[in-house]
Design a protein around this motif. Structure first.
Motif, mmCIF file in Angstrom:
data_model
loop_
_atom_site.group_PDB
_atom_site.id
_atom_site.type_symbol
_atom_site.label_atom_id
_atom_site.label_comp_id
_atom_site.label_asym_id
_atom_site.label_seq_id
_atom_site.Cartn_x
_atom_site.Cartn_y
_atom_site.Cartn_z
ATOM 1 N N TYR A 1 -111.899 -40.503 14.436
ATOM 2 C CA TYR A 1 -113.243 -40.107 14.834
ATOM 3 C C TYR A 1 -114.092 -39.794 13.612
ATOM 4 N N PRO A 2 -115.345 -40.274 13.575
ATOM 5 C CA PRO A 2 -116.260 -39.834 12.520
ATOM 6 C C PRO A 2 -116.473 -38.327 12.655
ATOM 7 N N LEU A 3 -116.383 -37.606 11.542
ATOM 8 C CA LEU A 3 -116.395 -36.143 11.602
ATOM 9 C C LEU A 3 -117.432 -35.565 10.651
ATOM 10 N N MET B 1 -111.603 -47.841 12.999
ATOM 11 C CA MET B 1 -112.480 -46.927 13.728
ATOM 12 C C MET B 1 -113.599 -47.708 14.403
ATOM 13 N N SER B 2 -113.743 -47.560 15.723
ATOM 14 C CA SER B 2 -114.758 -48.278 16.480
ATOM 15 C C SER B 2 -116.108 -47.597 16.354
ATOM 16 N N ASP B 3 -117.165 -48.418 16.277
ATOM 17 C CA ASP B 3 -118.512 -47.857 16.216
ATOM 18 C C ASP B 3 -118.881 -47.153 17.522
ATOM 19 N N ALA B 4 -118.162 -47.488 18.618
ATOM 20 C CA ALA B 4 -118.464 -46.889 19.912
ATOM 21 C C ALA B 4 -117.957 -45.458 20.006
ATOM 22 N N ARG B 5 -117.109 -45.067 19.107
ATOM 23 C CA ARG B 5 -116.578 -43.710 19.176
ATOM 24 C C ARG B 5 -117.665 -42.675 18.891
ATOM 25 N N PRO B 6 -117.689 -41.589 19.635
ATOM 26 C CA PRO B 6 -118.688 -40.555 19.369
ATOM 27 C C PRO B 6 -118.469 -39.899 18.013
ATOM 28 N N VAL B 7 -119.566 -39.478 17.410
ATOM 29 C CA VAL B 7 -119.479 -38.701 16.175
ATOM 30 C C VAL B 7 -119.184 -37.259 16.555
ATOM 31 N N ILE B 8 -118.171 -36.677 15.903
ATOM 32 C CA ILE B 8 -117.717 -35.337 16.253
ATOM 33 C C ILE B 8 -118.153 -34.350 15.174
ATOM 34 N N LEU C 1 -110.316 -33.980 23.051
ATOM 35 C CA LEU C 1 -109.461 -32.796 23.087
ATOM 36 C C LEU C 1 -108.005 -33.156 22.827
ATOM 37 N N ARG C 2 -107.588 -34.302 23.338
ATOM 38 C CA ARG C 2 -106.183 -34.682 23.192
ATOM 39 C C ARG C 2 -105.814 -35.082 21.765
ATOM 40 N N CYS C 3 -106.802 -35.180 20.890
ATOM 41 C CA CYS C 3 -106.497 -35.387 19.463
ATOM 42 C C CYS C 3 -105.839 -34.156 18.856
ATOM 43 N N TRP C 4 -106.209 -32.972 19.376
ATOM 44 C CA TRP C 4 -105.678 -31.734 18.779
ATOM 45 C C TRP C 4 -104.899 -30.868 19.760
#
Length: 302
Positions: A29-31, A1-8, A156-159
């Motif tokens: 994704y951090p959730l 998991m990249s630190d650049a990913r947004p927290v969801i 969105l494309r995750c789900w």
């Protein structure tokens, strides 16, 4: 998991939301989720790595992008506004995605309130069932500015298996109501057609042998008919009360537009009658039983 990913963030981990949130966290994704009255989905998501917040404000404070997947506009408005709401905690540049089937009038009002705080409010309502939510293959129709859509599309494309960007905010919810009118219209049509067929001496199986193998067959038909044919209540888990709510929203939208909607009014009233009869928590395919009862027939599944 990249630190650049947004927290969801995710609020509303129920029938649809659980699968959507599961796909977000398992795809890296951090959730952050908000507590739900049913603890099982919350605990399952926490076991996968999600963290839990107590209020919508806390979710907003921790997240870059927040999903809402609740019943409708009153619930969305309650989560957005007030001292513990999302707008109280969201930082400038944050994005709130309403995946609920909401009233477009409310959506536009909330988008304006969010914009005044430097927050982006977009609509991405869903189509299909909890089965596709678990599989990550839902359909979504999105109302968002192009630059905001570009930011949220990977999320969105995750789900979602199909993501359609329709244009500005509120077009997603408008299209969703129209989509649900077509779907609930089919439900009313199938239910009435089966009742007439039965009164004419035809069985459900005979009805299905023709409709289910001809041009009228559709994915909606396939799940709707599982109740009448096989007494399977899990194939199409969308409640009568939710269907009625969506038809009320569409009737309101049609009224605002000055649109003529006689068929939609009849569909709405059929769901209103079933809910008024105390059957609002039954699922849409069970409309066939209600219409059968009106026609002095036993339940369609026999």
């Amino acid at each position: 998991m990249s630190d650049a990913r947004p927290v969801i963030g995710f609020i509303g981990v129920g029938l649809m939301g659980h699968g959507m949130a599961k796909n977000l966290v398992t795809k890296g994704y951090p959730l952050v989720i908000m507590g739900h009255r049913k603890r099982e989905p919350v605990e399952h998501l926490k076991s996968l790595g999600a963290t839990e917040a107590a209020t919508a404000r806390e979710v907003a404070q921790a997240c870059d992008i927040v999903h809402l997947c609740v019943t409708g506009s009153p619930q969305v408005e309650a989560l957005m506004r007030g001292p513990d709401g999302l707008l109280a905690g969201a930082r400038a540049g944050a994005i709130i995605i309403d995946c609920s089937t909401s009233n477009p009038v409310s959506t536009l009002a909330l988008a304006a309130e969010a914009q005044a705080r430097g927050v982006h409010f977009v609509d991405a309502p869903l189509s299909r069932t909890p089965k596709e939510a678990e599989a990550g293959t839902l359909d979504t129709m999105v109302g968002a500015a192009p630059e905001i859509f570009a930011r949220i599309e990977p999320v969105l494309r995750c789900w979602a298996g199909q993501v359609v960007h329709l244009g500005p905010v509120s077009l997603g919810h408008k299209m969703k109501l129209i989509n649900n009118f077509v779907a609930m219209g089919y439900a009313a049509l199938y239910s009435e057609a089966m009742a007439i067929a039965r009164k004419a001496g035809l069985s459900i199986e005979q009805f299905h042998s023709v409709i289910g193998s001809g041009r009228m067959r559709s994915p909606f038909y396939d799940t709707f008919m599982q109740w009448s044919l096989n007494h399977d209540e899990n194939a199409h888990r969308f409640t009568i009360s939710n269907a009625h709510k969506d038809m009320r929203y569409l009737a309101s939208m049609a009224g605002e537009l000055g649109a003529v909607n006689p068929i939609q009014a009849d569909v709405k009233n059929l769901f209103a009658a079933m809910e008024a009869a105390g059957q609002g928590e039954r699922f849409v395919p069970m409309l066939a039983d209600f219409v059968a009862g009106i026609n002095a027939l036993p339940p369609a599944h026999g």
